[in-house]
Design a protein around this motif. Structure first.
Motif, mmCIF file in Angstrom:
data_model
loop_
_atom_site.group_PDB
_atom_site.id
_atom_site.type_symbol
_atom_site.label_atom_id
_atom_site.label_comp_id
_atom_site.label_asym_id
_atom_site.label_seq_id
_atom_site.Cartn_x
_atom_site.Cartn_y
_atom_site.Cartn_z
ATOM 1 N N GLY A 43 -24.025 28.160 51.581
ATOM 2 C CA GLY A 43 -23.887 26.832 51.010
ATOM 3 C C GLY A 43 -22.562 26.702 50.301
ATOM 4 N N ALA A 44 -22.331 27.618 49.373
ATOM 5 C CA ALA A 44 -21.080 27.555 48.613
ATOM 6 C C ALA A 44 -19.893 27.687 49.557
ATOM 7 N N TYR A 45 -20.033 28.588 50.521
ATOM 8 C CA TYR A 45 -18.953 28.756 51.497
ATOM 9 C C TYR A 45 -18.686 27.440 52.207
ATOM 10 N N GLY A 46 -19.784 26.752 52.542
ATOM 11 C CA GLY A 46 -19.616 25.462 53.212
ATOM 12 C C GLY A 46 -18.780 24.512 52.373
ATOM 13 N N PHE A 47 -19.104 24.458 51.074
ATOM 14 C CA PHE A 47 -18.307 23.594 50.200
ATOM 15 C C PHE A 47 -16.828 23.951 50.310
ATOM 16 N N LEU A 48 -16.569 25.252 50.281
ATOM 17 C CA LEU A 48 -15.168 25.684 50.294
ATOM 18 C C LEU A 48 -14.503 25.377 51.617
ATOM 19 N N ARG A 49 -15.244 25.609 52.691
ATOM 20 C CA ARG A 49 -14.623 25.546 54.007
ATOM 21 C C ARG A 49 -14.557 24.110 54.523
ATOM 22 N N PHE A 50 -15.540 23.304 54.184
ATOM 23 C CA PHE A 50 -15.585 21.953 54.762
ATOM 24 C C PHE A 50 -15.365 20.881 53.708
ATOM 25 N N SER A 51 -16.291 20.800 52.745
ATOM 26 C CA SER A 51 -16.208 19.675 51.814
ATOM 27 C C SER A 51 -14.816 19.571 51.206
ATOM 28 N N MET A 52 -14.292 20.688 50.728
ATOM 29 C CA MET A 52 -13.050 20.581 49.954
ATOM 30 C C MET A 52 -11.837 20.274 50.807
ATOM 31 N N PRO A 53 -11.537 21.097 51.819
ATOM 32 C CA PRO A 53 -10.307 20.789 52.556
ATOM 33 C C PRO A 53 -10.411 19.549 53.426
ATOM 34 N N ILE A 54 -11.617 19.256 53.917
ATOM 35 C CA ILE A 54 -11.715 18.134 54.848
ATOM 36 C C ILE A 54 -11.872 16.819 54.088
ATOM 37 N N LEU A 55 -12.570 16.882 52.965
ATOM 38 C CA LEU A 55 -12.800 15.659 52.196
ATOM 39 C C LEU A 55 -12.229 15.806 50.793
ATOM 40 N N PRO A 56 -10.924 16.051 50.688
ATOM 41 C CA PRO A 56 -10.397 16.408 49.361
ATOM 42 C C PRO A 56 -10.605 15.322 48.315
ATOM 43 N N GLU A 57 -10.381 14.078 48.702
ATOM 44 C CA GLU A 57 -10.446 13.040 47.675
ATOM 45 C C GLU A 57 -11.870 12.882 47.191
ATOM 46 N N ALA A 58 -12.807 12.872 48.146
ATOM 47 C CA ALA A 58 -14.207 12.760 47.733
ATOM 48 C C ALA A 58 -14.559 13.936 46.826
ATOM 49 N N THR A 59 -14.102 15.121 47.208
ATOM 50 C CA THR A 59 -14.400 16.279 46.374
ATOM 51 C C THR A 59 -13.899 16.051 44.959
ATOM 52 N N ARG A 60 -12.664 15.567 44.899
ATOM 53 C CA ARG A 60 -12.109 15.352 43.567
ATOM 54 C C ARG A 60 -12.937 14.341 42.806
ATOM 55 N N ALA A 61 -13.295 13.286 43.526
ATOM 56 C CA ALA A 61 -14.048 12.237 42.837
ATOM 57 C C ALA A 61 -15.400 12.761 42.375
ATOM 58 N N MET A 62 -15.992 13.630 43.181
ATOM 59 C CA MET A 62 -17.371 14.040 42.916
ATOM 60 C C MET A 62 -17.457 15.280 42.033
ATOM 61 N N SER A 95 -30.959 33.963 40.373
ATOM 62 C CA SER A 95 -29.988 33.599 41.405
ATOM 63 C C SER A 95 -29.599 32.137 41.263
ATOM 64 N N VAL A 96 -30.614 31.290 41.005
ATOM 65 C CA VAL A 96 -30.283 29.873 40.824
ATOM 66 C C VAL A 96 -29.216 29.744 39.750
ATOM 67 N N SER A 97 -29.433 30.442 38.651
ATOM 68 C CA SER A 97 -28.476 30.352 37.552
ATOM 69 C C SER A 97 -27.111 30.866 37.983
ATOM 70 N N HIS A 98 -27.097 32.017 38.644
ATOM 71 C CA HIS A 98 -25.809 32.585 39.014
ATOM 72 C C HIS A 98 -25.083 31.716 40.026
ATOM 73 N N MET A 99 -25.836 31.171 40.976
ATOM 74 C CA MET A 99 -25.163 30.310 41.945
ATOM 75 C C MET A 99 -24.658 29.061 41.250
ATOM 76 N N GLY A 100 -25.344 28.680 40.173
ATOM 77 C CA GLY A 100 -24.811 27.576 39.373
ATOM 78 C C GLY A 100 -23.411 27.907 38.900
ATOM 79 N N PHE A 101 -23.226 29.146 38.443
ATOM 80 C CA PHE A 101 -21.877 29.558 38.045
ATOM 81 C C PHE A 101 -20.918 29.377 39.213
ATOM 82 N N VAL A 102 -21.362 29.831 40.384
ATOM 83 C CA VAL A 102 -20.465 29.774 41.536
ATOM 84 C C VAL A 102 -20.012 28.342 41.784
ATOM 85 N N THR A 103 -20.992 27.436 41.890
ATOM 86 C CA THR A 103 -20.590 26.063 42.208
ATOM 87 C C THR A 103 -19.741 25.487 41.086
#
Lengths: 464, 646, 168, 100, 503
Positions: free
Chosen positions: E254-273, E306-314
């Protein structure tokens, strides 16, 4: 007056099949062992398959056309009949319904489907439809000593007749408004007149009749009962053949005759499609008999395929065709498993199957996940293709609805998997494998994976 | 690799060897490895101290630890006067405690574990004091915390022990929470966590403010206070002092090393280290001073009534730490660290003495059950007495000089200074009182314990008494390096330590007159002897007085006896609510109720809907036909209406 | 005027007849009313000068299909048909639906626009008799459907046999 | 001259009567007849159309419809007979083996 | 590279799985050893990724690209950059440990088990290597099947519920992403090429929609609050190997997905969100941590942690600055190592006591001292003690988070307090105090088990002292990513308003 003899080449496949069917009727008297007939049927189908490519063109004053579209569907019909015969060989003997007519009826009904796919005139369309339907009624009731089979037949017959009456009424109105039954002429006519309420009515009546054939909600109610009552092999046959034929004519009529009423029929079909997906999936969850479950699932799949039509683009139509082909394989596979098991009608019969019959369980697993639409199986490609066409046509919201329903559908397919893998074995499941059945299974599973991994093998994907 | 690196490395090596092979190979020979390692570090430390005394300071990196964008941290050593003195304190006390433990822990199943933990602690503490950047400090900071966790809970089968260990760690985490944020602030505004850069650029922050909850807060003050949070936790100041008394569950040598001499003073060390920062924020300074003063008073009062010998000493530690903060608060970092250094010896001595007593009393801690131990264990008695005199501030002993230095500085520290000076003096008196309360109750009079205890009484083995004696020397002589000019000038010795610290810790300018200084000294001496005298009156002369007092001031007495109910308070406002919320709100309501409700409810709803739909599929032909007709009708009407619309 | 009157009669008669068909308790009666109905239909065909169809209607329907019906009706016992209710439980819904559909259709009927006139004028038909006209059409333009129709009949035979014969 | 609409209306009426018959009768035979009614109504309208449009195709279609109707009747009755053999039932509410 | 290393690493396990499936189920030893051999082989084949990786560039490396479905513009394209390479290695490593830890604990349908395990491995690696969105989705979904079986067949008493819950949860998320993918595809000129997408700019509103579409899939996998409830069940019921895979790799996707897709492909939305994301992350951190205090089940507690730690990650990822993202990635690896290790340990003790109730334990340290020591290392790492890998990750994340938004940073920091509380409390209840009869008399860890756990212990300490080894891998890529996110056209009015709303 001289009567020009029409060019028969476009109709070669139909002709071959017809002759074969009639010949089979006679051979039936000679052979005690009906297996021979089965192999004849398969070989005839194979031959027809071979002749398909060289049958392009139109004839009989243009009321019969054989183009890529029809050829593709004929391909599906032939695959359907071949697989069905393969899985039904021993089965119908077990069911004491081992009549030679069984095969010739199947051939006749396939001829009917082919006519529907090739029809460019409502008269042919109607006759083909009746040819298919009548023989299917008989097939559904072929276990004549079995009350369930009778009931299936009678229900299917009455409702079928009712729907075809509606179809005829629609045709008559259409005829009255255009003086013709030829699709292209109708289209031309509508170009001038534009759509009037009467025409809309005619269109709706016709749409309803077709929806009945593809078992779309709310004209689906025959399907579960008939699927359950009919002999499983026939169910398999019905769940693919008539449905495909129905889609063939929908794709033909709505894209040619009712071209410029698209706005109207799209709105009609959207409603039907959503209802179909909803009812199909939700009711499937509640089933305990796997044949009924598959019936509802096939209803749901009809819903997805309708989406391809709704897209209203060539791409969408081809997506629908691709889906149909894929559906044929995975559905056949599932039914093959049902037949393979001695006692496989109830979902509970599958408990612990992975322990006693790991291979069978694995195959069923593949088919279930394919029906769910999980890659790398073919089911995914089909759905993906449909959604792509749909979204391309601008129906994103519809696509979202569809994917939600496909997620719901996972629930009941998983139930089967759960029973096979996660439940304790109740009884050692007995199976009666036959070489032909295994062959059918092998073909289906192979195709499910091949299409899933290399979708390009399906001719139409390159067009999209 | 140079010798500085060796200082922490030797104990680390010892730790690794003991923890890996101790269980099967080394067993009860563990102390050889540990002691030799610490001895090595001690020798190097002394050499280093010598160099530093010549004025040589070192600031070098060993390797680059974390590099992330512009955030670069190294493992490295900063060795200046402050570090040097700490090195001496840590290694020497650690060495003695090691030796002492050989006898004290003899025959304990976890013998090898104990020594490996001690080595690990020494390593961590050295990393802490030698680090040349905040993050390494933080590393040591947490590591020593871990060791104390291990050692407090050393006898983990005892629930109380494991509880105490856990408590120590978690309470410290509260402090570290602030500390960590402080570190981040520093990085955020100064772009580095290395001391050199920080102290070089900290001036630029002056006058900068930051928006917080709508208030403009002075940046430096904020940072200073955040860092101070950490100190408060580590050095057991109010309000985070609660863990230290419980920490006495650990073996006594541990209490001596960690909870008296070294770890708990890390806070003081840190504040002293950051004097350039603190000095820029008067508010922060005052906060530090007052916290220190209040804590010392507060702890001293509690110590008055406790009967558990180790707890008394523990509270006295808290109180003395308060003293050190008081000193830092008034800008007399030098005095603070000086007291830290002297305190290390006499407090370690007190603890080890207490340990020796326990050893004799077979684990008995209640001084009410002791008495007349003097004749059974003379060495312990005399050393303990020296320590008590030293802590009480009797002239000539170590404690006197450092304490006097602090009071004098406080006296010079403006209004706040005066207030804390007053409090400090009171504390001095109280300290003298409770220290000698122990002396009189435990060592004088007649034995009040059971017979088998009396039968069992004996002097401790050499391995224990020798460290006592060495520490006693420290407790007497350690202070002589810091004789105030006032006295020293007569006998020709200057306040060497003050000058020694000048470069790092600076020296607050003193404008008090000699008369005032004499006055301060006099008062503190008076306080000391007053305390001792009353202790003698109460516990040797008229033992009934305390009881009557306790009876008359019942309320106060019980409050003190229950340590002002702080533990109960925390339990009530923090621990219970959190646990309650966890089970009854988050699990029951949020997760179990709402989210799971939806997650499981939707499928269930769909299922039920399906069941209802099934009823429609009645098997009746008519129904099917009707549904078709209805469908047809509905579609027709809808479409026709629609087309009529357009 | 006259044709209108005739038509009026037939319309009324046929409606009544069909209502009778679907409401009689005794199937035999229904079949008989059906017979009458077919005669009327044939007559209407005559009006619309489709003599051949009228003949086919009489021969095929009245002659073949109805007989078949009667045969079956006789075969099944009518005893319990005579008691027991004739309508399904939800017949009101059915009727209501039917009527509303009728309303809809009639309402739509208003918008009927005839298609273009074809070339088979009445003169043409009368010139070469109706039977011949249809025949030519069937054997030229509609040869193919004609063949298929034969298949349909074949299926009917086969199917009927398969389903109805007693033993294999 | 009778207007075309009349014929169409007539056929509509008969068609609907057929539908109603199909919807309300329990007896399968009557239901079959109702279907025949519907088909005939279609025929009427087709013949009328073809007459008014002067185009015989409609009547050709009628011809086919009659054929198919015959076939349907045959099959339907055959099924009914088969059913009747196993279970003396000619009422829809007696053949609800399968449901849900 | 002499051989197409990525394809090999992906398909070797899959082929192996088929191989195993063909073996006779009676011959368990052969099956086990084949599985072990294959996983080890895969690991060694993946090592060159580590050695020959060029840390100076942010480009994809070891790339392979072939036409696959030309008509749809779908390519079979693989490649790794600094972000993904580490996960490949982690997967290959953890799989070995999964095999060894299941050695004796899986007795029923061994064949299917190891086959499923290897299939999962292949699919997971595929997810991390795909450079074609379609291919990515195939792997992403395909992995569900074996995972579903792993949980459902070899899991605990309530396994079926957990398995189906896991499957449906993730499926719902994924199909929504599928729609997003198709929309993206049509807006990229009918191409699934991720790299091409990274260089395309999409209208902002479209970006927002797509962002949420992808969010649906990724948030479920991570899992972010409030779609986390599948995790406790899945973790708790899954067999040890399953939990390890889940915790170790699967939820990283999941987190990898954010890094690989959400951020580089949708940078402005990422920034906004990013404010919204950070808030969700912080909620997850605190929520997950506090709820741990209420747990009575060993695995469940770790799951919530894990939920807590992944919270750190995101949190770190959406801080959108170097420290945050690097910390986030590092923390993913750490969490894989640590929680993986914890689950391994739990599995080891479970094989002996057959209970997961915390109340059934106590005094374990007295009975199994070595085991206790190993467990302690992971406990410390999980509470982020300096010197362990946990500290590096958490600190960088907090630093990044704090830089991005001070309140968030502060709130998140409270997580480390509670974290210490629940982990130490757990450790106390399980290992300290009087010996519980249920624990009494069990043998200490054997050689196989030590071998299983020690690699992770070493990693914990190594990363704790030399994090640069890993950080240096991701440096270039992360810089590149940040440039992409921060330099893409300024967010439009909508975004501004949204940010206002959040603040």
């Amino acid at each position: 007056m001289n009567i020009p003899f029409p060019d028969l080449t476009p109709a070669t496949p139909e002709i071959i099949m017809t002759i074969a069917a009639t010949v089979l009727l006679i051979l039936d008297l000679l052979f005690k062992e009906k297996g021979v007939l089965a192999f004849l049927t398969i070989s005839v189908a194979a031959v027809t398959l071979y002749t398909l490519p060289m049958s392009a063109g139109e004839t009989f004053g243009g009321m019969f056309i054989s183009d890529t579209y029809s050829t593709y569907f004929k391909l599906i019909f032939l695959i359907n009949i071949i697989l069905t015969v393969l899985i039904s060989l021993k089965y119908i003997k077990r069911q004491q319904a081992d009549y030679g007519e069984y095969y010739s009826l199947m051939l006749f009904s396939t001829v009917g489907m082919m006519l529907m796919a090739s029809a460019r005139d409502f008269i042919i369309l109607y006759l083909g439809l009746e040819l298919m339907a009548l023989s299917t009624y008989v097939l559904a009731g072929i276990k004549r000593h079995d009350i369930k089979s009778n009931e299936a037949a009678i229900k299917y017959f009455l409702l079928g007749a009712f729907s075809s009456a509606l179809l005829l009424y629609g045709i008559s109105l259409l005829y009255g408004a255009t003086t013709t039954t030829d699709f292209t002429k109708i289209a031309a006519q509508l170009q001038q007149t534009g759509s009037t309420p009467l025409l809309t009515l005619a269109m709706i009546l016709i749409a309803v009749a077709f929806s009945f054939k593809i078992a779309a909600v709310p004209f689906h109610m025959w399907a579960p009962d008939v699927y359950e009552g009919a002999p499983t092999s026939v169910t398999a046959f019905m769940s693919v053949g008539p449905k495909a034929a129905g889609f063939a004519v929908i794709g033909r009529v709505f894209f040619s005759a009712f071209q410029n009423m698209q706005a109207d029929w799209t709105s009609v079909l959207i409603g039907i499609a959503i209802l179909t997906m909803a009812v199909g999936n939700i009711l499937a969850i509640a089933q305990t008999n796997i044949k009924r479950m598959l019936a509802y699932s096939s209803i749901a799949h009809a819903g997805y395929m309708l989406l391809g039509i709704i897209a209203g683009t060539e791409e969408g139509r081809q997506a629908m065709m691709t889906y149909m082909m894929i559906y044929a394989f995975m559905n056949m596979g599932a039914f093959a498993i049902v037949i393979l098991l001695d006692k496989g009608e109830e979902i509970s019969d599958y408990e612990g199957l992975s322990k006693s019959r790991p291979l069978v369980a694995a195959l069923m697993l593949v088919f279930m996940f394919s029906l769910t639409g999980i890659p790398p199986t073919a089911g995914f490609i089909g759905k993906f293709n449909i959604f792509m066409a749909l979204i391309r046509a601008g129906y994103v919201w519809l696509a979202i609805v569809a994917v939600i329903f496909s997620a719901i559908s996972a629930y009941y397919y998983l139930r089967v998997v759960r029973n096979m893998y996660m439940k304790e074995m109740t009884a050692e499941a007995a199976i009666n494998p036959t070489p032909t059945l295994s062959l059918a299974l092998a073909i289906s599973v192979a195709m499910v994976f091949v299409i899933g991994i290399v979708p390009s093998v399906i001719p139409f994907i390159k067009l999209v | 690799m140079d010798k500085y690196t060796l200082i922490p490395l030797l104990p680390l090596a010892a730790f690794c060897i003991n923890i890996l092979f101790g269980r099967f190979l080394i067993k009860d020979r563990a102390h050889w490895i540990a002691i030799s390692a610490v001895l090595g570090s001690f020798i190097i430390a002394v050499m280093t101290f010598g160099e530093v005394a010549q004025g040589k300071t070192v600031n070098q990196d060993v390797y680059s630890w974390i590099v992330s964008g512009n955030f670069k941290v190294t493992i490295g050593f900063l060795i200046d006067q402050l570090t040097a003195i700490m090195l001496i304190v840590v290694t020497s006390v650690s060495l003695l405690v090691h030796i002492y433990s050989v006898g004290y822990m003899h025959g304990d199943p976890g013998y090898y574990r104990f020594f490996s933990y001690l080595s690990l602690f020494t390593f961590s503490m050295l990393m802490l004091v030698m680090g040349n950047n905040l993050l390494q400090l933080y590393f040591g900071w947490e590591a020593v915390g871990l060791c104390s966790y291990f050692l407090i809970g050393f006898w983990y089968e005892k629930k109380s022990a494991s509880d105490a260990g856990k408590k120590a760690f978690i309470v410290n985490r509260f402090g570290d929470f602030g500390f960590g944020i402080g570190v981040m602030m520093i990085f955020l505004f100064l772009g580095s966590v290395h001391y050199a850069d920080i102290f070089g650029t900290v001036g630029t922050l002056q006058g900068q403010t930051i928006q917080m909850f709508g208030y403009n807060v002075d940046l430096i003050t904020l940072i200073a206070l955040l860092l101070f949070c950490g100190a408060v936790g580590k050095s057991a100041q109010i309000p985070l002092h609660v863990w230290l008394p419980d920490a006495m569950e650990g073996p006594t040598p541990v209490s001596a090393l960690i909870h008296a001499a070294t770890m708990v003073t890390a806070g003081v060390f840190m504040v002293a280290r950051f004097n350039p920062l603190f000095s820029l924020s008067p508010i922060a300074m005052n906060v530090v001073a007052i916290t220190g003063a209040v804590t010392s008073l507060f702890a001293a009062t509690i110590a008055l009534v406790q009967n558990d010998i180790k707890r008394i000493v523990a509270y006295s530690t808290v109180s003395q730490l308060g003293y050190m903060f008081l000193a830092c608060g008034v800008g007399a970092y030098g005095a603070g660290v000086f007291h830290l250094y002297t305190h290390a010896y006499f407090k370690a001595l007190l603890f080890l003495g207490a340990g020796s007593v326990m050893h004799a009393m077979a684990g008995e801690l209640d001084i009410q059950k002791m008495g007349g131990l003097k004749k059974y264990m003379p060495v312990t008695y005399w050393t303990f007495l020296i320590a008590s005199l030293s802590i009480a501030g009797v002239p000539g002993l170590a404690g006197f000089f450092s304490k006097d230095e602090i009071l004098w500085m406080a006296y010079n520290g403006g209004t706040v200074g005066r207030i804390v000076w007053a409090m400090g003096t009171v504390v001095a008196a109280l300290t003298a009182f409770y220290s000698f309360r122990i002396i009189f109750l435990a060592f004088h009079g007649k034995f009040r314990g059971t017979h088998e205890q009396e039968h069992h009484l004996h002097e401790s083995p050499k391995s224990m008494t020798i460290p006592l004696m060495i520490l006693a020397i420290g407790a007497i002589a350690a202070g002589w390096v810091g004789i105030p000019e006032l006295l020293g000038s007569n006998i020709g010795v200057g306040n060497w330590v003050a000058h020694f610290f000048e470069p790092v810790l600076g020296h607050p300018e003193v404008h008090g007159t000699h008369e005032e200084e004499w006055m301060v000294i006099g008062i503190s001496i008076a306080a000391a002897f007053g305390g001792i005298f009353f202790a003698w009156v109460f516990y040797a002369l008229k033992p009934e007085i305390p009881r009557t007092l306790a009876a008359t001031f019942k309320g106060i007495y019980t409050t003190l006896w229950n340590k002002y109910y702080i533990d109960e308070l925390y339990d009530f406002i923090i621990v219970r609510p959190t646990k309650w919320a966890a089970t009854n709100v988050l699990m029951a309501v949020t997760d179990g109720g709402i989210i799971e409700g939806i997650v499981n409810g939707v499928p269930k709803a769909i299922g039920n809907f399906g069941e209802r739909l099934r009823k429609l599929q009645s098997g009746h032909l008519q129904h099917y036909a009707v549904s078709m007709a209805i469908g047809l009708f509905v579609i027709m009407t809808l479409v026709l209406i629609a087309s009529a619309g357009k | 005027m006259l044709p209108k009157i005739f038509f009026g009669y037939f319309a009324v008669a046929m409606t009544v007849l069909s209502v009778l068909i679907i409401t009689r308790r005794n199937p035999v009666h229904s079949v008989l009313w059906m017979l009458a109905m077919f005669f009327h239909i044939a007559a209407v065909y005559l009006f619309l000068n489709a003599e051949f169809l009228a003949a086919v209607q009489l021969i095929l329907y009245a002659g073949a299909i109805l007989v078949l019906f009667l045969f079956v009706v006789m075969m099944l016992n009518l005893k319990e048909e005579l008691e027991g209710d004739r309508f399904a439980g939800e017949w009101p819904i059915g009727v209501a639906l039917g009527l509303s559909l009728l309303v809809l259709i009639l309402f739509v009927m208003g918008s009927l626009t005839q298609g273009p006139a074809g070339q088979h004028t009445i003169e043409y038909i009368t010139s070469m008799t109706h039977a011949k006209a249809i025949g030519t059409l069937l054997y030229t333009e509609y040869l193919f459907p004609f063949e298929v129709a034969s298949l349909v009949l074949l299926i009917a035979i086969v199917g009927a046999i398969v389903l109805a014969k007693r033993r294999v | 001259m009778v207007p075309l609409e009349w014929y169409i209306a007539l056929s509509a009426v008969i068609f609907i009567i057929g539908v109603v018959g199909f919807l309300i009768r329990r007896n399968i035979i009557i239901m079959l007849m109702s279907i025949e009614l519907m088909l005939n109504s279609v025929n009427i309208s087709l013949v009328a159309f073809s007459h008014y449009l002067q185009d015989l195709r409609g009547q050709v279609l009628v011809f086919f419809i009659i054929t198919v109707a015959a076939a349907e009747a045959a099959i339907g009755l055959a099924i009914l007979v088969a059913l009747f053999r196993n279970k003396a039932a000619i009422h829809t509410d007696e053949i609800t083996e399968m449901k849900g | 590279m002499s051989y197409p290393i990525l394809s090999t690493v992906i398909f070797l396990p899959i082929v192996g799985a088929l191989l195993i499936f063909l073996m006779s189920r009676s011959n368990e030893a052969l099956i086990k050893w084949t599985a072990l051999l294959l996983s080890v082989l895969t690991f060694f084949l993946s090592v060159p990724l580590f050695l020959d990786f060029d840390k100076t560039t942010a480009n994809m490396q070891f790339t392979e690209s072939y036409q696959w479905i030309p008509s749809w513009g779908i390519k079979y394209a693989l490649g790794v950059d600094g972000i993904s390479v580490l996960f490949v290695l982690l997967s290959t490593l953890l799989t070995i440990l999964c095999v060894t830890v299941s050695w004796n604990s899986i007795k029923d349908r061994t064949k299917e088990f190891y086959a499923a395990l290897l299939l999962t491995e292949g699919a997971m690696i595929g997810v991390f290597c795909s450079l074609d969105l379609f291919l990515f989705y195939i792997f992403w979904e395909a992995m569900l099947i074996p995972m579903f079986l792993l949980i459902g067949v070899w899991g605990g008493p309530n396994r079926v519920y957990a398995a189906i819950k896991f499957f449906l949860f993730t499926l719902v998320g994924s199909v929504l992403m599928l729609v997003g993918i198709i929309v993206l595809y049509l807006n990229t000129g009918r191409s699934f090429d991720i790299l091409q997408m990274m260089n395309t700019t999409y209208p902002f509103n479209l970006q927002l929609i797509l962002f949420w579409a992808f969010f649906a899939a990724f948030a479920v996998k991570v899992p972010m609050f409030p779609v986390h409830t599948w995790l406790p069940d899945a973790h708790t019921e899954a067999p040890t190997a399953g939990s390890v895979i889940l915790a170790g790799i699967l939820i990283k996707m999941g987190a990898y997905g954010f890094l690989r897709f959400s951020m580089p492909i949708l940078p402005e939305a990422t920034r906004a969100m990013s404010p919204v994301m950070m808030i969700l992350s912080v909620i997850a951190i605190i929520y997950g941590a506090v709820i741990c205090l209420g747990q009575t089940d060993l695995k469940r507690l770790i799951a919530y942690s894990s939920v807590s730690h992944m919270g750190f990650v995101t949190l770190g990822i959406f801080a959108l600055n170097t420290q945050g993202i690097q910390g986030g990635i590092l923390q993913m690896i750490n969490h894989g190592i640590v929680t993986g290790g914890l689950f391994l340990c739990v599995g080891i003790i479970y094989d002996r006591t057959h209970t997961r109730k915390i109340a059934d334990y106590g005094g374990t340290a007295t009975v199994l001292p070595i085991y206790a020591a190993l467990f302690m290392v992971f406990t410390l790492a999980s509470i982020g003690l300096p010197g362990t890998n946990g500290f590096i990750g958490e600190f960088l994340i907090l630093l990044g988070g704090f830089t991005a938004s001070k309140p968030m940073g502060v709130l998140a920091s409270t997580g480390i307090i509670i974290g210490a509380a629940y982990m130490l409390w757990l450790y106390q209840r399980v290992f300290f105090m009087e010996v519980n009869p249920k624990v009494q008399g069990h043998p200490d860890v054997n050689f196989r088990e030590i071998l299983t756990v020690v690699p992770l212990v070493l990693l914990v300490l190594y990363v704790g002292f030399y994090p640069n080894t890993l950080l240096s891998f991701m440096d270039a890529s992360v810089q590149n990513l940040i440039n992409r996110v921060s330099t893409a056209g300024q967010p439009q009015q909508v975004a501004q308003q949204i940010i206002e709303v959040i603040k």
